[in-house]
Each structure stands twice: as structure tokens, then as C-alpha cells.
Design a protein around this motif. Sequence first.
Motif, PDB file in Angstrom:
ATOM      1  N   ALA A 205      -9.365   5.989   1.439  1.00  0.00           N
ATOM      2  CA  ALA A 205      -7.901   5.977   1.403  1.00  0.00           C
ATOM      3  C   ALA A 205      -7.324   6.034   2.809  1.00  0.00           C
ATOM      4  CB  ALA A 205      -7.388   7.147   0.571  1.00  0.00           C
ATOM      5  N   GLU A 206      -6.166   5.414   2.959  1.00  0.00           N
ATOM      6  CA  GLU A 206      -5.479   5.387   4.250  1.00  0.00           C
ATOM      7  C   GLU A 206      -4.006   5.730   4.059  1.00  0.00           C
ATOM      8  OE1 GLU A 206      -6.520   5.172   7.219  1.00  0.00           O
ATOM      9  OE2 GLU A 206      -8.607   4.576   6.879  1.00  0.00           O
ATOM     10  N   GLU A 207      -3.438   6.395   5.073  1.00  0.00           N
ATOM     11  CA  GLU A 207      -2.011   6.680   5.045  1.00  0.00           C
ATOM     12  C   GLU A 207      -1.215   5.424   5.407  1.00  0.00           C
ATOM     13  OE1 GLU A 207      -1.042   9.933   7.522  1.00  0.00           O
ATOM     14  OE2 GLU A 207      -2.100  11.418   6.296  1.00  0.00           O
ATOM     15  N   ILE A 208      -0.050   5.313   4.822  1.00  0.00           N
ATOM     16  CA  ILE A 208       0.836   4.175   5.077  1.00  0.00           C
ATOM     17  C   ILE A 208       1.981   4.682   5.940  1.00  0.00           C
ATOM     18  CG2 ILE A 208       2.305   2.407   4.054  1.00  0.00           C
ATOM     19  CD1 ILE A 208       0.643   2.622   1.532  1.00  0.00           C
ATOM     20  N   GLY A 209       2.054   4.206   7.169  1.00  0.00           N
ATOM     21  CA  GLY A 209       3.098   4.632   8.084  1.00  0.00           C
ATOM     22  C   GLY A 209       4.312   3.711   8.049  1.00  0.00           C
ATOM     23  N   ARG A 210       5.290   4.017   8.884  1.00  0.00           N
ATOM     24  CA  ARG A 210       6.501   3.196   8.935  1.00  0.00           C
ATOM     25  C   ARG A 210       6.248   1.832   9.563  1.00  0.00           C
ATOM     26  NH1 ARG A 210      11.565   5.027   8.553  1.00  0.00           N
ATOM     27  NH2 ARG A 210      12.218   3.788  10.344  1.00  0.00           N
ATOM     28  N   SER A 211       5.091   1.692  10.233  1.00  0.00           N
ATOM     29  CA  SER A 211       4.754   0.401  10.825  1.00  0.00           C
ATOM     30  C   SER A 211       3.909  -0.461   9.904  1.00  0.00           C
ATOM     31  CB  SER A 211       3.999   0.613  12.153  1.00  0.00           C
ATOM     32  OG  SER A 211       4.803   1.310  13.076  1.00  0.00           O
ATOM     33  N   ASP A 212       3.644   0.034   8.715  1.00  0.00           N
ATOM     34  CA  ASP A 212       2.878  -0.725   7.725  1.00  0.00           C
ATOM     35  C   ASP A 212       3.831  -1.353   6.707  1.00  0.00           C
ATOM     36  OD1 ASP A 212       0.224  -0.163   8.615  1.00  0.00           O
ATOM     37  OD2 ASP A 212       0.477   1.879   7.867  1.00  0.00           O
ATOM     38  N   PRO A 213       3.377  -2.384   5.997  1.00  0.00           N
ATOM     39  CA  PRO A 213       4.196  -2.944   4.918  1.00  0.00           C
ATOM     40  C   PRO A 213       4.529  -1.882   3.878  1.00  0.00           C
ATOM     41  CG  PRO A 213       2.369  -4.407   5.436  1.00  0.00           C
ATOM     42  CD  PRO A 213       2.125  -3.142   6.200  1.00  0.00           C
TER      43      PRO A 213
ATOM     44  N   LEU B  37      -6.577  -3.484   2.336  1.00  0.00           N
ATOM     45  CA  LEU B  37      -7.125  -4.328   3.392  1.00  0.00           C
ATOM     46  C   LEU B  37      -6.078  -4.624   4.463  1.00  0.00           C
ATOM     47  CD1 LEU B  37      -9.300  -6.865   1.358  1.00  0.00           C
ATOM     48  CD2 LEU B  37     -10.082  -4.920   2.729  1.00  0.00           C
ATOM     49  N   ILE B  38      -4.804  -4.780   4.059  1.00  0.00           N
ATOM     50  CA  ILE B  38      -3.735  -5.011   5.033  1.00  0.00           C
ATOM     51  C   ILE B  38      -3.603  -3.811   5.968  1.00  0.00           C
ATOM     52  CG2 ILE B  38      -1.256  -5.370   5.294  1.00  0.00           C
ATOM     53  CD1 ILE B  38      -1.271  -6.839   2.642  1.00  0.00           C
ATOM     54  N   VAL B  39      -3.676  -2.599   5.391  1.00  0.00           N
ATOM     55  CA  VAL B  39      -3.592  -1.393   6.206  1.00  0.00           C
ATOM     56  C   VAL B  39      -4.799  -1.286   7.126  1.00  0.00           C
ATOM     57  CG1 VAL B  39      -3.410   1.115   6.133  1.00  0.00           C
ATOM     58  CG2 VAL B  39      -2.246  -0.263   4.408  1.00  0.00           C
ATOM     59  N   LYS B  40      -5.980  -1.642   6.611  1.00  0.00           N
ATOM     60  CA  LYS B  40      -7.185  -1.614   7.440  1.00  0.00           C
ATOM     61  C   LYS B  40      -7.069  -2.597   8.612  1.00  0.00           C
ATOM     62  CE  LYS B  40      -9.683   1.194   4.786  1.00  0.00           C
ATOM     63  NZ  LYS B  40     -10.198   2.517   5.216  1.00  0.00           N
ATOM     64  N   GLU B  41      -6.495  -3.763   8.361  1.00  0.00           N
ATOM     65  CA  GLU B  41      -6.323  -4.737   9.434  1.00  0.00           C
ATOM     66  C   GLU B  41      -5.365  -4.214  10.498  1.00  0.00           C
ATOM     67  OE1 GLU B  41      -6.964  -7.856  11.753  1.00  0.00           O
ATOM     68  OE2 GLU B  41      -8.049  -7.392   9.889  1.00  0.00           O
ATOM     69  N   ARG B  42      -4.362  -3.465  10.066  1.00  0.00           N
ATOM     70  CA  ARG B  42      -3.472  -2.836  11.047  1.00  0.00           C
ATOM     71  C   ARG B  42      -4.230  -1.843  11.917  1.00  0.00           C
ATOM     72  NH1 ARG B  42      -1.812   2.542  11.569  1.00  0.00           N
ATOM     73  NH2 ARG B  42      -1.581   2.654   9.315  1.00  0.00           N
ATOM     74  N   LEU B  43      -5.199  -1.121  11.321  1.00  0.00           N
ATOM     75  CA  LEU B  43      -6.022  -0.196  12.108  1.00  0.00           C
ATOM     76  C   LEU B  43      -6.842  -0.965  13.144  1.00  0.00           C
ATOM     77  CD1 LEU B  43      -7.312   2.221   9.307  1.00  0.00           C
ATOM     78  CD2 LEU B  43      -5.432   2.581  10.905  1.00  0.00           C
ATOM     79  N   ARG B  44      -7.383  -2.113  12.749  1.00  0.00           N
ATOM     80  CA  ARG B  44      -8.156  -2.918  13.701  1.00  0.00           C
ATOM     81  C   ARG B  44      -7.270  -3.405  14.846  1.00  0.00           C
ATOM     82  NH1 ARG B  44     -10.079  -4.910   8.663  1.00  0.00           N
ATOM     83  NH2 ARG B  44     -12.211  -4.209   8.218  1.00  0.00           N
ATOM     84  N   GLY B  45      -6.058  -3.805  14.509  1.00  0.00           N
ATOM     85  CA  GLY B  45      -5.133  -4.223  15.558  1.00  0.00           C
ATOM     86  C   GLY B  45      -4.808  -3.100  16.517  1.00  0.00           C
ATOM     87  N   SER B  46      -4.604  -1.888  15.981  1.00  0.00           N
ATOM     88  CA  SER B  46      -4.331  -0.739  16.845  1.00  0.00           C
ATOM     89  C   SER B  46      -5.538  -0.430  17.720  1.00  0.00           C
ATOM     90  CB  SER B  46      -3.973   0.480  15.996  1.00  0.00           C
ATOM     91  OG  SER B  46      -2.809   0.226  15.220  1.00  0.00           O
TER      92      SER B  46
END
Length: 593
Positions: free
Chosen positions: A269-277, A196-205
Motif C-alpha cells: 500500500a502507498e499513501e496518496i499525496g496532494r501531488s498524486d491523482p 501503479l500510477i502512484v508507484k510511477e510517481r515514486l520512481r519519478g521522485s
Amino acid sequence: MVDMTALSRVHGSAAAQGRMRRRRRAEVRLKVYGIAAILLAGLALVTLLWSVIGNAQGALTESYLTLAPDIAAEGVTADSDAEALRAVNFDGVTKDTLKAAFPDVTDRRERRELYAIVSSGAAFELRDAVLEDPSRIGEGAPFRFLASDDTDLYLQGFFGRLEDRAHSGQARFTSSDDGETVDVFLTANDLADTLLIVKERLRGSARTLRRQAALQDAGVRAFEREAEGATGEAREEALTEVRRRSDQRDRLIAQAEELEDRASRPSVAEEIGRSDPSILLRIGDTGWVKLTEVEPTGGRGVVLGPFETESVVDPSDWSYFVLDRPEAARSISDRQIVWIETLRSEGAVERQFNTRFFTSGNSRQPELAGIWGAVVGSFWTMLVTFVVAFPIGVLAAIYLEEFAPKNRFTDFIEVNINNLAAVPSIVFGLLGLAVFLTFFGVPRSAPLAGGLVLALMTLPTIIIASRASIRAVPPSIRDAALGLGASKLQTSFHHVLPLAMPGILTGTIIGMAQALGETAPLIMIGMVAFITEIPGGILDSASVLPVQVFSWSDFPERAFEARTAAAICVLLIFLIIMNAFAVFLRKRFERRW
């Protein structure tokens, strides 16, 4: 005779009472303004001190990593002479020790990261320890290696802390053929919250992309209006810009819609980038996996620490950590965090009070830098300042107040002394550069040059304060001394000067405190030079505390922020002590005539 009835009518009238009420309201407003000003100034002072002291706490501790170096591998024994011991490559010993602690690290780039968790000065400390106690050779005795500044910042929590998340499922790890990546399968949705944290980062982007698309759309409308009123080539250029911005807008909107679609599917599934936790899994004592792709029941990751795969791991045998600060936003990598946490679990990480900060000289490495060289340089500089400025200032004040005739020449001198007290300090630095360094050849960046410049700057303050103190001595003291046969010189030095000395010392200390905090004139004469040695006299190269603060504040390493704040605290303590001593002298020796 006063007509009381008429007076009563004047002061008791409605107009008089109205004026009185307005006067009282004005007094109340003045009091409120004064109290508000005091509270505002106090709040600003508390905020400043809170910020400085809060940042300085990081410089009061330092970290050590305890490892067992094999010095005998360099071909020396406990019986080797000092010359042979100094020839040992202790930097290589330090690197070999780290490689022995983490034998799975074989890549050259990863080894550079491994070596970076220890300070570059740790090898010199190991050399000194072996020279002092050669029995360390061959015993495999543990040695405390000083941690690097990034390692120390991480252990302080500057980059955030690994948060141990709760989990309940069993885990199975399947390694790839090359052993560098691993697939993770869980029997429970333990990673759903992280997804969900990664998904929220997608929404922010996506929101950012839509804002950019809105800017492009505004540009489209602006160029459409321009095209309507243009003709010929200007119209074609405007229409071209409309098409370009329209394509850019549509592309941004399409990217935003794609991200929003991915964010709306919580189980994908989502990839975790360097800008993610960072998401780290720990298996047993040494196994570590960094997830690069996450889904509610597992994911895929990179192996950072060795462990056995193709087996089911119970919930009690694996852990799940999240570091909110992304890897792109910190100077320490996930691999280095894994190595540090491994050493911490083995009890090899220790933190203690940073005495080095108060006993060492300057250094380019934050963990090795100290303020003792600047403190000693400040002492020698202030000594020269006092020795030069105090006698000249006091004698000038006595002459101007007791002996100098009152004429245009002395009036001219007094006016210039008052003007010099208001001259910017950097002007004195330019004077010192031109006179003391260039003409007289005083050593550059030496306390002698700095003390002479600060003495010139402090002289007007001492003269003005000394004249005020001498003037405050009652004329009866002078008349009594002269009446008993004392000369003018004896009266001034045996009676007036001792009675005026408390005020003179107070003004001198305040002037010295002002000089202690000056930076600009000392920079002009080269005292901003990088000096690592502790000065032993007024002719040695040195720096001072204010210049040290200025230099550290310009260094890029984040660890210097805490050391800059700590140096400011030390400087403030010295200034407070000097001003408190001036107040004590004034209260202790103050005479009431």
C-alpha cells in the motif's frame, strides 16, 4: 553592320550559358524564398488565431447551479414592499440554500469551500429576481445560481475530467469511530492500476533525487580538487564543504533507494499525496470517499459524502473515479468536485451561452466580467478622435497641397508631419497627460481625454493620406474649374475634395483602426482605471477594449485567460471590419484617370 557570327560566339559560349544558368537558379531561389516567407507568415498568423480563438471558447459559456432558496425564512412575504425586500440578506439566503443542499457540511473551513462553488454575484441576481417577481417568496421556486469561476472551469474540463474506471469486485466500507475516515475492502484487484500510477510517481521522485545527488557529487569532486591545491584555513573550509556535500549526497541517494524499493513492490500500500491523482469512490447517490492510501484490493480514505457503512456494496452500487490533475495543481478541491458532481447527478447543473460577457461591464470576478463597458468607452473615444482629427487633418492637407506656398516654412511643416507619424504612441500619452489633464483640466480616464490624445496621434496619418489623395486628382480638373470662373477655394472644395474623398476616407479609417488598438497613450492618461459602470458620455470615466485586454491579462484568476482571449477576438473583429470598410470604399469610389 553587326557581325552575327561574332555575336553568336559571345552569347553561345560556355561562359555565357553558365551565366544564364546561374541567373535562372537565382530567380528560382528568389521565388522559393518568397513563397517560404509567405508560408511562414501565414503559419504564424494561423497559429496566433488558433491559440487566441481556442482560448476564447471558455468565455462563451457560463454555468449555473439550480437550487431552491427559502426566502420566506427572512421574514418577508410576496406582499412585502420593495424596501423590505431590499433589506433581506440575500447573501445569507444563498449560503443557507447551499447548507440545506449539503447538511452534512458543518466544519467552518468546509463551509467556506461550499460557498465558493457559487459566484459572489449570485446573491445580487437573486435579489433582482425577487424584486422583479415577489411571488418567488414562499413557493420554494428553484433559482439558477451563477457558478463561480473555478466551478465553471472544472465543468469545462479545464482541470481534467473524472474518469470512470471499470471495476468488478464487491466493496465493504468500515468507518472509524469519529466517522471521518473509512477503510475500504474489495473482493477484486480493482485498484491495482491506480496503485501503479502512484508507484510511477515514486520512481519519478527517485530519479529527481538521484539527479540532485549527482549535482552534490560533482560539488564534492570540485572541492576535493580545491583542497588539494590549498593550505591552511582555505583547505579546512574546502574539506568542510566536501563533508557537507557528501552527507547531502548520501542522504539523497538513501531517499532515492527507499522510494525505488517501495516502487518495486506492486502489492504494498502507498499513501496518496496532494501531488498524486485524486481517487474518488462513489457509493449510492450521495456517498463519496477520497482515498488517502491505496492498495490493489482497497485502501483507506476520508468521507466526503454521507453513506451507510458496515455493509457489502455490489459493483453496480459503487463507482470508482480518477482525476489525473493532482489537487495541488488546481484551484478547486476534491470536496468541491464532490459537491458539484452530486448536483450534476441531480440535474442541477446547467451550461448556456454567456450573453453576460457581451452585455456587462468590468468586474473583479471573472464570471461577472463583460466587455460592454469597454466597447461603449471605445465608441465614445473613437467618436471624439474622428470629430477632432478628421476635419483638422483634411483642412491641413488641403491647405498644404492647394494653398500653401512652397518655401522653407512649409517644408519644415511637412518634415515634422512625417516625423510625427513615426513618433512612439506613448509620447502622445505623455503630451496628453501634461497638456489636456494637467493644464486644461480634462477629466482623467474620460473618453474626451483619450479621444484628444488619439486624435493627435492619428492626425499625421490622416494628413499624409489626404495629401496623397488630393495630389492624385488630375490638374485638368483644377484647370477646367478655374477656366469656368470658379475661385481657388471653390475649386478645392467643390471639385478636388469630392474626387479625393474616397482616398481620404480610406486613410482616415486605417488611422482610426490603428488608434482603436492603441494602449500605451491611454494608460498614461488613466484609462486603465477599474471602471464597472457603462459610460454614458464623453465625460464619464471609461475604459477601452485594448486597455481592458491589458488589465485582464494581468489578473491572477485563470478564468480571465479565456475572457482576455475573447476580448482580443472582439477587438480583431472590429479592426477587420474597419479595414474591410476602407477597402470597400477604395474599390467602390476609385476613379481611373
